[in-house]
Design a protein around this motif. Structure first.
Motif, PDB file in Angstrom:
ATOM      1  N   GLU A 145       0.664   4.474  -2.608  1.00 50.04           N
ATOM      2  CA  GLU A 145       0.551   5.895  -2.255  1.00 50.04           C
ATOM      3  C   GLU A 145       1.640   6.702  -2.947  1.00 50.04           C
ATOM      4  O   GLU A 145       1.403   7.814  -3.425  1.00 50.04           O
ATOM      5  CB  GLU A 145       0.632   6.055  -0.742  1.00 50.04           C
ATOM      6  CG  GLU A 145      -0.595   5.513  -0.013  1.00 50.04           C
ATOM      7  CD  GLU A 145      -0.490   5.665   1.502  1.00 50.04           C
ATOM      8  OE1 GLU A 145       0.649   5.661   2.020  1.00 50.04           O
ATOM      9  OE2 GLU A 145      -1.530   5.761   2.150  1.00 50.04           O
TER      10      GLU A 145
ATOM     11  N   GLU B 293      -3.858   5.340 -11.043  1.00 53.15           N
ATOM     12  CA  GLU B 293      -5.215   5.796 -11.339  1.00 53.15           C
ATOM     13  C   GLU B 293      -6.035   4.696 -12.004  1.00 53.15           C
ATOM     14  O   GLU B 293      -7.229   4.548 -11.740  1.00 53.15           O
ATOM     15  CB  GLU B 293      -5.166   7.020 -12.257  1.00 53.15           C
ATOM     16  CG  GLU B 293      -4.745   8.300 -11.556  1.00 53.15           C
ATOM     17  CD  GLU B 293      -4.790   9.499 -12.504  1.00 53.15           C
ATOM     18  OE1 GLU B 293      -4.502   9.305 -13.714  1.00 53.15           O
ATOM     19  OE2 GLU B 293      -5.095  10.601 -12.047  1.00 53.15           O
TER      20      GLU B 293
ATOM     21  N   ARG C 155       0.821  -1.214   0.000  1.00 50.75           N
ATOM     22  CA  ARG C 155       0.000   0.000   0.000  1.00 50.75           C
ATOM     23  C   ARG C 155       0.854   1.263   0.000  1.00 50.75           C
ATOM     24  O   ARG C 155       0.492   2.264  -0.624  1.00 50.75           O
ATOM     25  CB  ARG C 155      -0.933   0.008   1.213  1.00 50.75           C
ATOM     26  CG  ARG C 155      -1.994  -1.062   1.198  1.00 50.75           C
ATOM     27  CD  ARG C 155      -2.941  -0.885   2.382  1.00 50.75           C
ATOM     28  NE  ARG C 155      -3.917  -1.950   2.442  1.00 50.75           N
ATOM     29  CZ  ARG C 155      -3.758  -3.071   3.115  1.00 50.75           C
ATOM     30  NH1 ARG C 155      -2.627  -3.286   3.772  1.00 50.75           N
ATOM     31  NH2 ARG C 155      -4.697  -3.998   3.135  1.00 50.75           N
TER      32      ARG C 155
ATOM     33  N   MET D  24     -11.541   0.725  -6.763  1.00 51.09           N
ATOM     34  CA  MET D  24     -11.767  -0.133  -5.602  1.00 51.09           C
ATOM     35  C   MET D  24     -13.252  -0.285  -5.298  1.00 51.09           C
ATOM     36  O   MET D  24     -13.724  -1.357  -4.903  1.00 51.09           O
ATOM     37  CB  MET D  24     -11.037   0.444  -4.377  1.00 51.09           C
ATOM     38  CG  MET D  24      -9.517   0.413  -4.465  1.00 51.09           C
ATOM     39  SD  MET D  24      -8.839  -1.262  -4.690  1.00 51.09           S
ATOM     40  CE  MET D  24      -8.434  -1.224  -6.437  1.00 51.09           C
ATOM     41  N   ALA D  25     -14.005   0.802  -5.493  1.00 47.22           N
ATOM     42  CA  ALA D  25     -15.455   0.732  -5.266  1.00 47.22           C
ATOM     43  C   ALA D  25     -16.101  -0.227  -6.265  1.00 47.22           C
ATOM     44  O   ALA D  25     -16.989  -1.020  -5.907  1.00 47.22           O
ATOM     45  CB  ALA D  25     -16.073   2.122  -5.391  1.00 47.22           C
TER      46      ALA D  25
ATOM     47  N   THR E  12     -15.268  -3.759  -5.255  1.00 46.02           N
ATOM     48  CA  THR E  12     -16.067  -4.142  -4.090  1.00 46.02           C
ATOM     49  C   THR E  12     -17.491  -4.476  -4.507  1.00 46.02           C
ATOM     50  O   THR E  12     -18.088  -5.451  -4.035  1.00 46.02           O
ATOM     51  CB  THR E  12     -16.073  -3.012  -3.042  1.00 46.02           C
ATOM     52  OG1 THR E  12     -14.728  -2.711  -2.672  1.00 46.02           O
ATOM     53  CG2 THR E  12     -16.858  -3.421  -1.801  1.00 46.02           C
TER      54      THR E  12
ATOM     55  N   PHE F  70      -5.688   1.403  -8.888  1.00 43.17           N
ATOM     56  CA  PHE F  70      -5.781   1.526  -7.424  1.00 43.17           C
ATOM     57  C   PHE F  70      -6.602   2.717  -6.962  1.00 43.17           C
ATOM     58  O   PHE F  70      -6.597   3.058  -5.779  1.00 43.17           O
ATOM     59  CB  PHE F  70      -4.369   1.634  -6.813  1.00 43.17           C
ATOM     60  CG  PHE F  70      -3.417   0.569  -7.278  1.00 43.17           C
ATOM     61  CD1 PHE F  70      -3.777  -0.767  -7.230  1.00 43.17           C
ATOM     62  CD2 PHE F  70      -2.175   0.909  -7.769  1.00 43.17           C
ATOM     63  CE1 PHE F  70      -2.908  -1.759  -7.659  1.00 43.17           C
ATOM     64  CE2 PHE F  70      -1.287  -0.079  -8.198  1.00 43.17           C
ATOM     65  CZ  PHE F  70      -1.656  -1.412  -8.154  1.00 43.17           C
ATOM     66  N   SER F  71      -7.319   3.371  -7.859  1.00 40.86           N
ATOM     67  CA  SER F  71      -8.090   4.550  -7.462  1.00 40.86           C
ATOM     68  C   SER F  71      -9.282   4.144  -6.603  1.00 40.86           C
ATOM     69  O   SER F  71      -9.715   2.990  -6.597  1.00 40.86           O
ATOM     70  CB  SER F  71      -8.589   5.290  -8.708  1.00 40.86           C
ATOM     71  OG  SER F  71      -9.554   4.502  -9.384  1.00 40.86           O
ATOM     72  N   SER F  72      -9.838   5.104  -5.890  1.00 38.70           N
ATOM     73  CA  SER F  72     -11.000   4.831  -5.039  1.00 38.70           C
ATOM     74  C   SER F  72     -12.183   4.366  -5.877  1.00 38.70           C
ATOM     75  O   SER F  72     -12.954   3.497  -5.459  1.00 38.70           O
ATOM     76  CB  SER F  72     -11.371   6.077  -4.222  1.00 38.70           C
ATOM     77  OG  SER F  72     -11.619   7.171  -5.087  1.00 38.70           O
ATOM     78  N   ARG F  73     -12.324   4.922  -7.096  1.00 40.69           N
ATOM     79  CA  ARG F  73     -13.413   4.489  -7.971  1.00 40.69           C
ATOM     80  C   ARG F  73     -13.225   3.027  -8.379  1.00 40.69           C
ATOM     81  O   ARG F  73     -14.178   2.238  -8.363  1.00 40.69           O
ATOM     82  CB  ARG F  73     -13.471   5.378  -9.217  1.00 40.69           C
ATOM     83  CG  ARG F  73     -14.574   4.960 -10.183  1.00 40.69           C
ATOM     84  CD  ARG F  73     -14.623   5.857 -11.410  1.00 40.69           C
ATOM     85  NE  ARG F  73     -15.668   5.425 -12.315  1.00 40.69           N
ATOM     86  CZ  ARG F  73     -16.939   5.729 -12.193  1.00 40.69           C
ATOM     87  NH1 ARG F  73     -17.350   6.485 -11.187  1.00 40.69           N
ATOM     88  NH2 ARG F  73     -17.843   5.304 -13.057  1.00 40.69           N
TER      89      ARG F  73
END
Length: 307
Positions: free
Chosen positions: A24, A94, A20, A102-103, A106, A97-100
């Motif tokens: 970052e 991007e 991780r 990962m969402a 999930t 590993f971006s938050s989008r």
């Protein structure tokens, strides 16, 4: 320990680390050297990024050693090289590993969890072409509506939803939560190769029945069964399965003897559902036979000399 690493990343030219923390640093447009307890991959580049992503950026299975790190740092002395690699790392982060992202991943897990599951029981994952081809076909046909688990011989099997044959605790858990347990394809109900394997399949069948899970014996070859206790065990399985189909007439005769008066469907080997695939034509032989099938039927007394 420091939770706010932004100032440190901003002050740095190169990041050395794993997992991780490496992600970052990539998001911060820093060139990354993957090095840690699991191994030293080296400088993360377009050539090795996909391989390292599969290890979670840990350097696992890499052959590098920690003493190589100073030499790797020296390769990044020029600002233009650092900037170019940093831009690549940022773009890669991007994309993966971006938050989008990962969402979305999930959400895929939750969508998958909503599907009912089935368990395929057979001699899979042992690099037997017939069994593994049948497995591929069944997973392809069922995966849209079901989460498809399957037993495998090798505990190192990397495909998703593979359950090692010896992991009885996990198998019991999967059976309890399954819509159905499907025994097949191949020729698992025989004792010529091994009595132990026959008893293994019968044990999983009993476990499914104990938990009131539907059972199917699908496109199987039946026999040979030499021992009296093998015949008894197979008869119990065949007579109480919720669905029973065999792949040829010899197996139909054997299944009828063992199961008594019940409905038995006769089909063909599951591999016959395999769609034609394109292969690179490397030589004269593959060119010549590229559009042909080779079918090798076993002798069947019911058909006699017509084969």
């Amino acid at each position: 320990g420091e939770a706010d690493i932004y100032p440190y990343l901003s002050a740095s030219d190169v990041f050395i680390g794993v997992s991780r923390a490496a992600m970052e640093a990539m998001a911060h447009s820093l060139p990354v050297i993957i090095a840690g307890n699991e191994g030293v991959c080296g400088i993360l580049t377009e050539e090795n990024a996909e391989k390292e992503r599969k290890t979670n950026l840990t350097g696992r299975d890499s052959r590098g050693v920690i003493c190589e790190v100073p030499r790797l740092i020296n390769k990044l002395r020029e600002e233009s090289a650092r900037r170019s690699l940093g831009e690549f790392c940022r773009e890669y982060a991007e994309a993966h590993f971006s938050s989008r992202m990962m969402a979305e991943k999930t959400l895929e897990v939750y969508e998958e969890a909503k599907k009912p599951s089935v368990l395929l029981v057979g001699y899979y994952g042992a690099h037997n072409m017939g069994d593994d081809t049948a497995l591929e076909i069944l997973r392809e046909r069922l995966s849209e509506d079901y989460t498809v688990y399957y037993t495998c011989k090798d505990s190192r099997e990397s495909l998703p939803y593979a359950i090692p044959r010896t992991d009885l605790g996990r198998l019991s858990e999967i059976i309890r939560g399954s819509r159905a347990v499907i025994f097949g394809t191949g020729n698992i109900l025989q004792d010529k190769t091994s009595v132990r394997s026959l008893m293994y399949y019968c044990s999983l069948f009993k476990l499914a029945k104990k938990h009131n899970v539907k059972t199917a014996v699908f496109s199987n070859g039946i026999g040979p069964l030499s021992h009296a206790y093998s015949k008894k065990a197979a008869a119990e399985l065949l007579s109480s399965a919720d669905y029973l189909s065999v792949r040829e007439l010899y197996s139909l005769t054997e299944a009828a003897k063992l199961s008594g008066a019940r409905s038995i469907r006769v089909g063909a080997d599951t591999v016959m559902l395999c769609s034609r695939k394109s292969y690179e034509k490397k030589d004269e032989i593959t060119c010549k036979y590229a559009d042909h099938y080779l079918i090798c039927p076993r002798h069947d007394q019911a058909l006699g000399d017509t084969l």
